[in-house]
Design a protein around this motif. Structure first.
Motif, PDB file in Angstrom:
ATOM      1  N   ALA A 175       0.844  -1.196   0.000  1.00  0.00           N
ATOM      2  CA  ALA A 175       0.000   0.000   0.000  1.00  0.00           C
ATOM      3  C   ALA A 175       0.877   1.242   0.000  1.00  0.00           C
ATOM      4  N   VAL A 176       2.088   1.116   0.540  1.00  0.00           N
ATOM      5  CA  VAL A 176       3.109   2.149   0.393  1.00  0.00           C
ATOM      6  C   VAL A 176       4.363   1.466  -0.163  1.00  0.00           C
ATOM      7  N   ASP A 177       5.127   2.209  -0.924  1.00  0.00           N
ATOM      8  CA  ASP A 177       6.353   1.651  -1.495  1.00  0.00           C
ATOM      9  C   ASP A 177       7.418   2.736  -1.537  1.00  0.00           C
ATOM     10  N   ARG A 178       8.669   2.295  -1.579  1.00  0.00           N
ATOM     11  CA  ARG A 178       9.796   3.223  -1.528  1.00  0.00           C
ATOM     12  C   ARG A 178      10.091   3.770  -2.914  1.00  0.00           C
ATOM     13  N   LEU A 179      10.350   5.070  -2.968  1.00  0.00           N
ATOM     14  CA  LEU A 179      10.809   5.682  -4.212  1.00  0.00           C
ATOM     15  C   LEU A 179      12.277   5.334  -4.426  1.00  0.00           C
ATOM     16  N   THR A 180      12.595   4.776  -5.557  1.00  0.00           N
ATOM     17  CA  THR A 180      13.979   4.347  -5.813  1.00  0.00           C
ATOM     18  C   THR A 180      14.794   5.417  -6.515  1.00  0.00           C
ATOM     19  N   ASP A 181      14.126   6.512  -6.944  1.00  0.00           N
ATOM     20  CA  ASP A 181      14.874   7.530  -7.697  1.00  0.00           C
ATOM     21  C   ASP A 181      15.246   8.729  -6.840  1.00  0.00           C
ATOM     22  N   VAL A 182      15.124   8.576  -5.513  1.00  0.00           N
ATOM     23  CA  VAL A 182      15.564   9.636  -4.605  1.00  0.00           C
ATOM     24  C   VAL A 182      16.486   9.030  -3.563  1.00  0.00           C
ATOM     25  N   LYS A 183      17.327   9.849  -2.966  1.00  0.00           N
ATOM     26  CA  LYS A 183      18.221   9.358  -1.932  1.00  0.00           C
ATOM     27  C   LYS A 183      17.445   9.111  -0.643  1.00  0.00           C
ATOM     28  N   GLY A 184      17.867   8.127   0.085  1.00  0.00           N
ATOM     29  CA  GLY A 184      17.226   7.838   1.360  1.00  0.00           C
ATOM     30  C   GLY A 184      15.996   6.973   1.194  1.00  0.00           C
ATOM     31  N   ASN A 185      15.282   6.836   2.297  1.00  0.00           N
ATOM     32  CA  ASN A 185      14.088   5.991   2.325  1.00  0.00           C
ATOM     33  C   ASN A 185      12.857   6.883   2.372  1.00  0.00           C
ATOM     34  N   TYR A 186      12.261   7.134   1.224  1.00  0.00           N
ATOM     35  CA  TYR A 186      11.076   7.968   1.126  1.00  0.00           C
ATOM     36  C   TYR A 186       9.970   7.145   0.460  1.00  0.00           C
ATOM     37  N   TYR A 187       8.765   7.217   1.031  1.00  0.00           N
ATOM     38  CA  TYR A 187       7.682   6.337   0.596  1.00  0.00           C
ATOM     39  C   TYR A 187       6.473   7.142   0.125  1.00  0.00           C
ATOM     40  N   ILE A 188       5.759   6.581  -0.853  1.00  0.00           N
ATOM     41  CA  ILE A 188       4.505   7.160  -1.314  1.00  0.00           C
ATOM     42  C   ILE A 188       3.436   6.078  -1.301  1.00  0.00           C
ATOM     43  N   GLY A 189       2.175   6.504  -1.323  1.00  0.00           N
ATOM     44  CA  GLY A 189       1.073   5.570  -1.277  1.00  0.00           C
ATOM     45  C   GLY A 189       0.678   5.060  -2.651  1.00  0.00           C
ATOM     46  N   THR A 190      -0.049   3.964  -2.658  1.00  0.00           N
ATOM     47  CA  THR A 190      -0.454   3.347  -3.928  1.00  0.00           C
ATOM     48  C   THR A 190      -1.433   4.210  -4.708  1.00  0.00           C
ATOM     49  N   THR A 191      -2.083   5.170  -4.052  1.00  0.00           N
ATOM     50  CA  THR A 191      -3.018   6.075  -4.741  1.00  0.00           C
ATOM     51  C   THR A 191      -2.333   7.335  -5.245  1.00  0.00           C
TER      52      THR A 191
END
Length: 472
Positions: A140-156
């Motif tokens: 339902a949330v996943d990590r953005l791989t194109d930014v540094k660090g661990n940043y997550y966005i939602g599936t919507t």
């Protein structure tokens, strides 16, 4: 009435006979729910949730001493009475184009300490927040791989070409809240009649608590192609149950200074209830052609709750064999109420919760007023009505419960009697935050707060019960 033993133990000594009775019935929760804004949970939802209950059963045995004065008779009794009914069902629904539960979960994940929100810790439920780990494992949330660090966005959430994050489209949302269970008091009673003027009694009470709760949040997309993840739907479930047992004592006295007039008082010790809790979270997520399910580890722990001391005072007047009126006042003292640790290495674990209790309830008390009357138009027919007002808490946290009851009873010329009664409880509005507020940022408006959906429920509880009994 055997049920009155719960309020004043001396009540068992008033009757000049032994008796046995049992009371089956039904409990129906009636709710009407809508959001607090036209932006969220716009639909008006009505829900009725019914179940079978067995609110009272018991007996009293009367023993005459043969004395004309002094101790004339004494009584032993046992009752099992439901003293709280947790039946409640709430449902809310609507559409939302401003926020989603998935986006809120991503926001919560990003607020964790940097080391706690690594994919490895989230996947193994080591982040310190089971909801965030659950959302990650269900994707339902996943990590953005194109930014540094661990940043997550939602599936919507979608990402624009400039890196802005926005909701793909509006979604349908619903929330469900269901509670059921009872608090039952099992009472061993002793009463004594002294010269038909003074009645005394004592109860040994055992409290049994059964409470279950189920919450769910669902959201789905009508325009699936508008979401870059292919989001279709998401359902979060929360299951909770509590079981508890406690013991207390209660002592009461009744005095009849003149014929027909009665004054009573009783005091109940605080109840130390040992409670075992269990809860677990789960989530199901459909996106594109994929399905991800996740279930958190269950939590199971035990603690003690010391409930308030109770005191009540009442008066009643009987108009011969035709009618009676009664008024009772009950007060609960919250100063002694607290949580206590059981098998905890940290004895200060509940300090914050106990501070909240003192701030919300103490110094103070809950107050209950009961007013009742009975009329017998015929020797075999009784008509009864009652009103209860309960006020709990103080200041802005105070809540009021209004209870209205009506009953009809038949008394045979022999030992049999029966009764049917209905009680409506008008409960305070229940305001529930479906999920929390979020912060959004853009170059034009800067940081803005997006409020999470809130539901407001008008609630009633209807109890219909029938009593069958025999006197001997």
């Amino acid at each position: 009435d055997i049920g009155t033993i719960q309020f004043n133990p001396a009540g068992s000594a008033v009757a000049t006979y032994s008796q046995v009775s049992f009371t089956p019935g039904i409990s129906v929760s009636i709710t009407k729910t809508q959001g607090d804004s036209q932006d969220y949970m716009q639909n008006t939802a009505r829900r009725n949730s019914g179940r079978f209950i067995f609110p009272n059963a018991g007996f009293t045995l009367k023993f005459d001493t043969g004395n004309s004065t002094g101790l004339r008779r004494f009584t032993f009794g046992f009752t099992a009475s439901v003293t709280n009914d947790f039946n409640c069902g709430i449902y809310g629904s609507g559409w939302n184009e401003k926020s989603s539960y998935a986006s809120y979960l991503a926001d919560c994940t990003n607020s964790l300490d940097y080391d706690a929100r690594t994919p490895e810790k989230l996947e193994n439920y080591e982040s310190g927040d089971d909801i965030c780990s659950l959302a990650y494992n269900a994707r339902a949330v996943d990590r953005l791989t194109d930014v540094k660090g661990n940043y997550y966005i939602g599936t919507t959430d979608n990402i624009s070409s400039t890196g802005d994050i926005y909701m793909g489209s509006w979604i349908n949302q619903s929330t469900r809240h269901r509670t059921y269970g009872t608090k039952t008091d099992y009472v061993i009673n002793f009463g004594a009649d002294i010269s038909d003027i003074l009645y005394i009694g004592a109860n040994l009470g055992i409290t049994s608590l059964v409470y279950d709760r189920q919450d769910a949040i669902s959201e789905s997309a009508d325009e699936k192609d508008m979401f870059q993840t292919g989001f279709r739907d998401l359902t979060y479930n929360y299951a909770y149950r509590a079981r508890g047992n406690g013991i207390y004592g209660k002592f009461g006295v009744l005095v009849t200074p003149v014929e027909g007039f009665r004054i009573g008082a009783a005091i109940q010790t605080p109840t130390s209830i040992r409670i075992n809790e269990w809860f677990q979270h789960s989530m199901v997520h459909h996106f594109g052609t994929s399905l991800r399910e996740a279930t958190s580890p269950s939590s199971d722990w035990t603690y003690k709750l010391v409930s308030p001391m109770l005191f009540n005072l009442g008066i009643a007047y009987t108009f011969g064999q035709v009618a009676l009126v009664s008024v009772d006042y009950e007060r609960a003292n919250y100063n002694l109420m607290r949580f206590k640790a059981v098998n905890f290495s940290d004895n200060n674990f509940f300090d914050s919760a106990n501070t909240d209790i003192q701030g919300q309830y103490a110094p103070g008390a809950s107050n209950r007023i009961r007013v009742g009357m009975e009329v017998k138009p015929l020797q075999s027919l009784a008509i009864r009505a009652g009103y209860n007002l309960d006020k709990t808490g103080k200041g802005d946290n105070a809540e009021k419960f209004h209870r209205i009851s009506l009953g009809f009873g038949y008394i045979s010329s022999g030992s049999f009697f029966c009764d049917i009664a209905a009680k409506v409880t008008l409960q305070p509005q229940k305001i529930m935050k479906v999920y929390g507020d979020m912060e959004a940022y853009d170059e034009v408006d800067g940081t803005t707060v997006i409020p999470g959906p809130t539901t407001i429920s008008d609630r009633k509880l209807l109890n219909i019960v029938g009593t069958l009994g025999w006197r001997f």
